[in-house]
Design an enzyme around this catalytic site. Structure first.
Site, PDB file in Angstrom:
ATOM      1  CG  LEU A 138      29.491 125.275  32.480  1.00  0.00           C
ATOM      2  CD1 LEU A 138      29.798 124.784  31.063  1.00  0.00           C
ATOM      3  CD2 LEU A 138      30.055 126.675  32.670  1.00  0.00           C
ATOM      4  CG  ASP A 139      23.678 129.122  34.810  1.00  0.00           C
ATOM      5  OD1 ASP A 139      23.794 128.551  35.914  1.00  0.00           O
ATOM      6  OD2 ASP A 139      23.772 130.355  34.663  1.00  0.00           O
ATOM      7  CE  LYS A 140      17.056 123.049  30.002  1.00  0.00           C
ATOM      8  NZ  LYS A 140      15.603 123.038  30.251  1.00  0.00           N
ATOM      9  NE  ARG A 237      21.712 133.535  33.174  1.00  0.00           N
ATOM     10  CZ  ARG A 237      20.795 132.625  33.446  1.00  0.00           C
ATOM     11  NH1 ARG A 237      21.162 131.460  33.996  1.00  0.00           N
ATOM     12  NH2 ARG A 237      19.523 132.857  33.199  1.00  0.00           N
TER      13      ARG A 237
END
Length: 329
Positions: A138-140, A237
């Protein structure tokens, strides 16, 4: 000096026909960089049907790829005591509910404080597994559920299940713009040559597919349910920005902030202060890698997204109502 982990074995699926081996492995094992995979092929730590090959070697279905991940000691991840919200665990797997701001894997500028650091402190036996058993990312600033294995057998099976797209991942997102209906986005994605932090739609990139549904129409925004068929870096995104409904708070792809005319000052201030992408890994559906039991887990919408949805709603909603939204089949 290098640190070795347990071997990973993959069988080439139909989708891998006539693909380069380095490209194919990087689409399946997204936890490793393509440069690392290329290096392992060249050093003989990746074999095809038991033999050394070149990164450009073309594949055929049913071939067997054996991977022995290697990491230089300077890249070795140290165990750190970090609070982890573990929502499911047995002797083979665990699922973590990740908070915003936590990086999953160490990398340039983030060598400590990552989820991987925390997992190695929580269970030192995870040191033999690639990326401490984590099978996806998962992104930050994306919150929510992330799956990890605790044993070699569980890890290898989960990698195969991810490869076969048997692990279903659903998200919740707040996007700019009032969407009329859901749909599917299917485009190829590649790294942006002008900004190495970003990805872009490109005919020469990797295939990617995202399904999305409208869960609630807000003032100038939309609350979405999103399901992934593929798991490319920044996929959701980039996809939402591509169709001109970027995710609220996305500092990389979000563009200018929009203020609906009917919004009160307090809600305008909340919008201005929302500085991370409003994206949450809401549900994981998967078959247990050892027992074959079907497991379905959900994570409540985090407080910042929850408050934002309420502020942008025409009707009064509470947290229980927001979390009751299910992804329509």
């Amino acid at each position: 000096m290098e640190k070795k982990t347990e071997k990973i074995q993959l069988m080439v699926e139909e989708a891998g026909k006539d693909q380069r081996i380095d490209k194919y492995i990087s689409t399946v094992l997204t936890q490793f960089s393509r440069s690392s995979i290329k290096s392992w092929i060249e050093s003989g730590n990746i074999l095809l049907d038991g033999s050394k090959v070149k990164p450009r070697t073309m594949l055929s279905p049913q071939q067997i790829i054996e991977i022995q991940p290697q990491f230089e000691n300077r890249e070795e991840t140290k165990a750190e005591k970090i609070d982890l919200n573990i929502v499911h665990e047995d002797e083979h797997i665990l699922v973590i509910d990740k908070q915003s701001g936590m990086v999953v894997h160490p990398g340039h500028g983030n060598l400590s404080g990552t989820l991987q650091n925390g997992l190695l402190f929580y269970n030192q036996d995870l040191n033999i597994l690639p990326r401490a058993g984590l099978v996806h990312r998962l992104d930050k600033d994306t919150t929510g559920l992330i799956l990890a294995a605790k044993t070699t057998d569980a890890y290898n099976q989960l990698v195969k299940d991810m490869q076969a797209r048997l692990i279903q991942r659903e998200y919740r997102a707040i996007c700019r713009g009032e969407m009329v209906a859901g749909g599917m986005i299917e485009v190829n994605l590649a790294r942006d040559p002008y900004n190495r932090l970003k990805f872009k739609v490109s005919d020469s990139g990797r295939e990617s597919r995202t399904h999305y549904r409208v869960l609630d129409r807000l003032k100038g925004y939309t609350f979405l349910g999103i399901r992934l068929d593929t798991g490319r870096t920044h996929q959701i995104r980039v996809h939402m920005a591509h169709i001109d409904y970027p995710i609220l708070g996305d500092q990389l792809y979000g563009g200018r902030l929009a203020f609906p005319k009917s919004l009160d000052e307090e809600s305008r201030q909340m919008l201005m202060k929302f500085k991370r992408q409003a994206l949450h890994a809401f549900r994981l559906n998967f078959k247990h890698p050892i027992t074959d039991e079907m497991i379905s887990l959900t994570s409540s919408i985090p407080d910042d997204m929850d408050s934002m949805i309420i502020a942008l709603s025409d009707q009064k909603l509470d947290s229980e109502a927001i979390n009751a939204f299910n992804y329509p089949e």
